[in-house]
Design a protein around this motif. Structure first.
Motif, mmCIF file in Angstrom:
data_model
loop_
_atom_site.group_PDB
_atom_site.id
_atom_site.type_symbol
_atom_site.label_atom_id
_atom_site.label_comp_id
_atom_site.label_asym_id
_atom_site.label_seq_id
_atom_site.Cartn_x
_atom_site.Cartn_y
_atom_site.Cartn_z
ATOM 1 N N TYR A 105 25.359 8.287 89.390
ATOM 2 C CA TYR A 105 24.015 8.141 88.825
ATOM 3 C C TYR A 105 23.494 9.526 88.436
ATOM 4 C CZ TYR A 105 22.660 9.504 93.574
ATOM 5 O OH TYR A 105 22.531 10.158 94.767
ATOM 6 N N GLN A 106 22.376 9.536 87.710
ATOM 7 C CA GLN A 106 21.744 10.784 87.285
ATOM 8 C C GLN A 106 20.270 10.764 87.688
ATOM 9 O OE1 GLN A 106 20.383 11.955 83.048
ATOM 10 N NE2 GLN A 106 22.475 12.789 83.193
ATOM 11 N N VAL A 107 19.762 11.944 88.126
ATOM 12 C CA VAL A 107 18.358 12.083 88.508
ATOM 13 C C VAL A 107 17.729 13.190 87.669
ATOM 14 C CG1 VAL A 107 16.723 12.538 90.373
ATOM 15 C CG2 VAL A 107 18.871 11.358 90.868
ATOM 16 N N LYS A 108 16.552 12.903 87.092
ATOM 17 C CA LYS A 108 15.819 13.892 86.296
ATOM 18 C C LYS A 108 14.419 14.034 86.875
ATOM 19 C CE LYS A 108 14.592 12.827 82.086
ATOM 20 N NZ LYS A 108 14.655 12.556 80.630
ATOM 21 N N PHE A 109 13.983 15.298 87.089
ATOM 22 C CA PHE A 109 12.675 15.554 87.687
ATOM 23 C C PHE A 109 12.190 16.931 87.248
ATOM 24 C CE2 PHE A 109 15.994 16.937 90.493
ATOM 25 C CZ PHE A 109 15.568 18.152 90.995
ATOM 26 N N PRO A 110 10.895 17.270 87.401
ATOM 27 C CA PRO A 110 10.368 18.579 86.989
ATOM 28 C C PRO A 110 11.106 19.718 87.686
ATOM 29 C CG PRO A 110 8.567 17.062 87.387
ATOM 30 C CD PRO A 110 9.813 16.363 87.850
ATOM 31 N N LYS A 111 11.413 20.761 86.939
ATOM 32 C CA LYS A 111 12.240 21.843 87.476
ATOM 33 C C LYS A 111 11.530 22.663 88.552
ATOM 34 C CE LYS A 111 11.007 25.153 83.813
ATOM 35 N NZ LYS A 111 11.552 26.006 82.736
ATOM 36 N N ASN A 112 10.202 22.588 88.618
ATOM 37 C CA ASN A 112 9.476 23.351 89.639
ATOM 38 C C ASN A 112 9.257 22.550 90.919
ATOM 39 O OD1 ASN A 112 7.700 21.565 88.465
ATOM 40 N ND2 ASN A 112 5.935 22.937 88.598
ATOM 41 N N ILE A 151 10.021 11.304 88.533
ATOM 42 C CA ILE A 151 11.426 11.288 88.939
ATOM 43 C C ILE A 151 12.090 10.081 88.294
ATOM 44 C CG2 ILE A 151 13.025 11.196 90.892
ATOM 45 C CD1 ILE A 151 10.774 12.281 92.647
ATOM 46 N N LYS A 152 13.127 10.340 87.494
ATOM 47 C CA LYS A 152 13.829 9.280 86.786
ATOM 48 C C LYS A 152 15.263 9.183 87.306
ATOM 49 C CE LYS A 152 10.332 8.817 83.857
ATOM 50 N NZ LYS A 152 9.461 7.620 83.859
ATOM 51 N N VAL A 153 15.685 7.960 87.673
ATOM 52 C CA VAL A 153 17.065 7.697 88.077
ATOM 53 C C VAL A 153 17.700 6.848 86.979
ATOM 54 C CG1 VAL A 153 18.590 6.718 89.827
ATOM 55 C CG2 VAL A 153 16.424 7.775 90.508
ATOM 56 N N SER A 154 18.778 7.338 86.401
ATOM 57 C CA SER A 154 19.375 6.646 85.254
ATOM 58 C C SER A 154 20.897 6.823 85.265
ATOM 59 C CB SER A 154 18.781 7.198 83.946
ATOM 60 O OG SER A 154 19.054 8.582 83.838
ATOM 61 N N GLU A 155 21.542 6.310 84.178
ATOM 62 C CA GLU A 155 23.003 6.388 84.008
ATOM 63 C C GLU A 155 23.739 5.936 85.268
ATOM 64 O OE1 GLU A 155 24.645 9.822 82.178
ATOM 65 O OE2 GLU A 155 22.866 10.217 80.965
ATOM 66 N N ILE A 156 23.279 4.821 85.809
ATOM 67 C CA ILE A 156 23.873 4.276 87.036
ATOM 68 C C ILE A 156 25.178 3.565 86.694
ATOM 69 C CG2 ILE A 156 23.558 2.607 88.905
ATOM 70 C CD1 ILE A 156 20.552 3.141 88.697
ATOM 71 N N GLU A 157 26.249 3.961 87.391
ATOM 72 C CA GLU A 157 27.549 3.297 87.254
ATOM 73 C C GLU A 157 27.962 2.777 88.634
ATOM 74 O OE1 GLU A 157 29.329 2.550 84.741
ATOM 75 O OE2 GLU A 157 28.391 3.704 83.120
ATOM 76 N N THR A 158 28.072 1.452 88.779
ATOM 77 C CA THR A 158 28.416 0.868 90.082
ATOM 78 C C THR A 158 29.862 0.383 90.149
ATOM 79 O OG1 THR A 158 27.642 -1.310 89.379
ATOM 80 C CG2 THR A 158 26.024 0.152 90.421
ATOM 81 N N TYR A 159 30.561 0.324 89.018
ATOM 82 C CA TYR A 159 31.969 -0.071 88.960
ATOM 83 C C TYR A 159 32.192 -1.425 89.645
ATOM 84 C CZ TYR A 159 32.486 4.738 87.389
ATOM 85 O OH TYR A 159 32.363 5.918 86.685
ATOM 86 N N ASN A 160 32.906 -1.459 90.776
ATOM 87 C CA ASN A 160 33.277 -2.733 91.410
ATOM 88 C C ASN A 160 32.235 -3.257 92.400
ATOM 89 O OD1 ASN A 160 35.813 -2.669 90.110
ATOM 90 N ND2 ASN A 160 36.634 -1.344 91.720
#
Length: 667
Positions: free
Chosen positions: A655-662, A618-627
């Motif tokens: 944010y974006q989460v990527k994980f196995p589709k099954n 499980i990957k958490v990426s493209e995090i945008e926290t702004y202020n």
């Protein structure tokens, strides 16, 4: 003890030269969180030689091993025997004894009144006889006769009026006696009242006057910490009133005695543990995993009649459908979709919280608000239900019944451990357990995972309790009846240097709370207890002070401020979910709007979170926290929002989460 009771039942109770009843008075009581130590005093003279004395009217709930005698001087104790007497009902019922004394006194007063009536009646009879003698023996003129008749008539009328008044008084006293007898009958009509008796055989070489102290520990008594938190406004310091709800049902009334309150518990087992050699051998598949006994932080509060709260996991997510049952009964309820529950307390002293895949928790009913966090269960090592794309399948059983079981592959904090043996990690160090089986396991870990995979994540921190026993000596003496009712005793009142802040955590609760925080709370020896909150002179609600959940700073909630609103919405147009090879990609964005409807400016601490991954798939990426200020170690977002009156402000994060589709994950 049984021999003494049998003798009391078989023969009349008599007082002989060697069987003297000695009165004693309760001087001081130390009340523990569970139980109490009673100190009695008694003064008497011992003759030379051996004397057997009986101390009566004691509690029937004495721990015999706790009895201590002091003030003996040169006197020796040859024997000591504690027993229970079921015969003298009035010994432990001061109300009934007082009523019997009143009845006796009223009966004596009635007899005196009857004697007075007899005297008046004799006077009336004498007057009547004298009138007859006077009329026949003397020649009286008319005027003299009128005077005598007037006197006789007046005095007889006075006598009869006085008798009438006395009879009315007798009637009133008889009515009181009837009422007292009915009350005595009601008090003594129930189960037989027991009293403790202590028989001591003394030996002294000379006659001596003793001021003896008798102390012992009793059950069915205790105290519960409770607090009043008062604040006049957000610019004033908090006033914290520390109180004790004391109860006792020991069989003795504590009359005008010195009270001490102790945070100890003498009734609990205090033997130190003994460790011995452990020998390894083969065992069955259902091996018991021992867990160290934990310190007890909470104590039963008998004044609680209803409990409400919320049940969550360790991350703060609510657990809907959690079973909440009063231990030892079939009374229970389930948490709602938001993890909330309410349960009426009719009997029982503990609540049991159970949920599939979580460790069962048993918590004493210590307050009317009990919020509970359940940890993942190590029982998942035995068998776990794992969510698949379309169905739920049984997990692996790590110990088979065959002589050569095939064991699963263990992954500890992301590292394969082919030689791992259950017990290599302390069960208390395990944070979570996940089980993979079949294709889900072999697809990632290959053929070595043919018997399944058990993924263990260990805890990254530990918590240790340091509880010190403290005794509060109360200056004012108190009287506490033996009826189980609660009496409130003030321990102390403190002024706390306070910082006020509005707090909004819309992912958990869409209300905005006014909180008050203070430091250096350790010096006040606070315990877990329920607190009544008063703000600006009005009752604002209840909370629970729990020092065990506090580190440097203690924060209490003063309630919801309806003048500030907050909403949290997911941006449904923020990128669509997509597939990339064998992975699924989820994009999440949230907009938070906070509005100040008050007539004054406010500063609000706004919090949210971005999930963290503990699984390399499980990957958490493209995090945008702004202020926001972002704590990447905990995934927590914090904003300090300053709003003028009627002003609105918006914040955003994504944010974006990527994980196995099954696989399935919960966001």
């Amino acid at each position: 003890m049984k021999k003494l009771l049998c003798l009391l039942l078989l023969i009349p109770l008599t007082i002989s030269a060697n069987d003297k009843k000695i009165p004693s008075t309760i001087k001081e009581v130390t009340v523990y969180l569970s139980g109490a130590q009673i100190t009695r005093t008694s003064n008497f003279v011992l003759k030379k030689g051996t004397t057997e004395l009986k101390f009566t009217g004691l509690s029937p709930k004495i721990d015999e091993n706790s009895i201590q005698i002091s003030g003996l001087k040169s006197v020796s104790i040859l024997a000591m025997d504690y027993g229970i007497n079921y015969l003298d009902k009035f010994m432990l019922m001061p109300e009934a004894s007082e009523m019997k004394e009143k009845t006796k006194k009223l009966t004596e007063e009635i007899q005196f009144l009857k004697n007075k009536i007899s005297g008046l009646q004799e006077e009336e009879l004498l007057i009547s006889k004298n009138r007859q003698v006077s009329s026949t023996s003397y020649n009286l003129d008319l005027e003299k006769l009128k005077q005598i008749s007037t006197y006789y008539r007046k005095r007889i009328t006075e006598i009869r009026d006085e008798i009438f008044i006395i009879n009315k008084e007798i009637e009133t006293k008889n009515a009181i006696i009837r009422d007292l007898n009915l009350q005595i009958k009601e008090l003594t009509a129930g189960p037989t009242v027991a009293q403790g008796e202590l028989i001591i055989t003394f030996d002294t070489a000379i006659p001596i006057n003793l001021d003896l102290e008798l102390s012992y520990v009793v059950s069915d008594a205790g105290w519960v910490p409770t607090y009043d938190i008062k604040s006049e406004n957000t610019s004033s310091n908090l006033q914290l009133k520390y109180k004790a709800n004391v109860y006792q049902n020991t069989g003795n009334e504590w009359k005008n005695v010195k009270i001490n309150l102790s945070t100890g518990n003498p009734i609990k087992q205090t033997n130190s543990p003994v460790i011995d050699t452990k020998y390894l051998n083969f065992v069955s598949g259902h091996n018991y995993q021992y867990k160290a006994l934990q310190k007890n932080k909470y104590h039963y509060n008998p004044s609680v009649k209803k409990v409400t709260g919320v049940v969550t996991d360790v991350t703060g997510q609510p657990l809907p459908g959690c079973n909440v049952i009063i231990k030892g009964t079939n009374i229970g309820t389930l948490t709602d979709f938001n993890g909330n529950y309410t349960i009426a307390i009719q009997r029982g002293q503990e609540l049991v919280f159970s949920y599939l895949g979580m460790q069962t928790a048993e918590i004493p009913i210590y307050a009317s608000i009990i919020n509970t966090k359940l940890e993942e269960s190590s029982e998942a090592l035995e068998e776990v239900i794992v969510s698949d794309m379309e169905r739920k399948v049984s997990g692996v059983t790590i110990r088979g019944t065959s002589s050569t079981p095939e064991l699963p592959l263990y992954i500890i904090d992301g590292v394969p451990m082919p030689d791992f043996i259950e017990g290599d990690i302390d069960a208390n160090e395990i944070q979570s357990i996940e089980t993979l089986k079949g294709n889900s396991a072999t697809a990632v870990y290959g053929s070595r995972a043919s018997s399944g995979v058990i993924i263990i994540t260990t805890k990254k921190s530990t918590t240790q309790d340091n509880v010190t026993n403290t005794t509060f000596a109360i200056k004012k003496p108190y009287s506490i009846k033996s009826d189980g009712d609660i009496i409130a005793i003030e321990i102390n009142t403190f002024k706390l240097e306070t910082t006020y802040q509005y707090l909004a955590v819309p992912i958990i609760n869409e209300n905005v709370f006014l909180t008050a925080s203070f430091k250096n709370w350790e010096q006040y020896n606070l315990l877990v207890g329920e607190a009544n909150i008063y703000f600006k002179g009005s009752f604002a609600g209840k909370t629970v002070i729990d020092p065990y959940k506090t580190t440097k700073e203690m924060i209490v909630s003063l309630g919801v401020d309806a003048g500030i609103t907050v909403t949290r919405k997911q941006d449904r147009n923020f990128k669509s979910k997509s597939l990339l090879g064998n992975n699924r990609i989820l994009n999440r964005a949230y907009d938070i709007e906070i509005k100040n409807n008050k007539n004054t400016a406010v500063t609000i601490k706004l919090m949210d979170r971005i999930p963290l991954s503990e699984n390399k798939e499980i990957k958490v990426s493209e995090i945008e926290t702004y202020n926001a200020n972002y704590n990447d170690a905990k995934g927590l977002l914090t904003w300090e929002v300053n709003l003028k009156s009627k002003e609105t402000q918006k914040e955003r994060f994504s944010y974006q989460v990527k994980f196995p589709k099954n696989k399935h994950i919960s966001l």
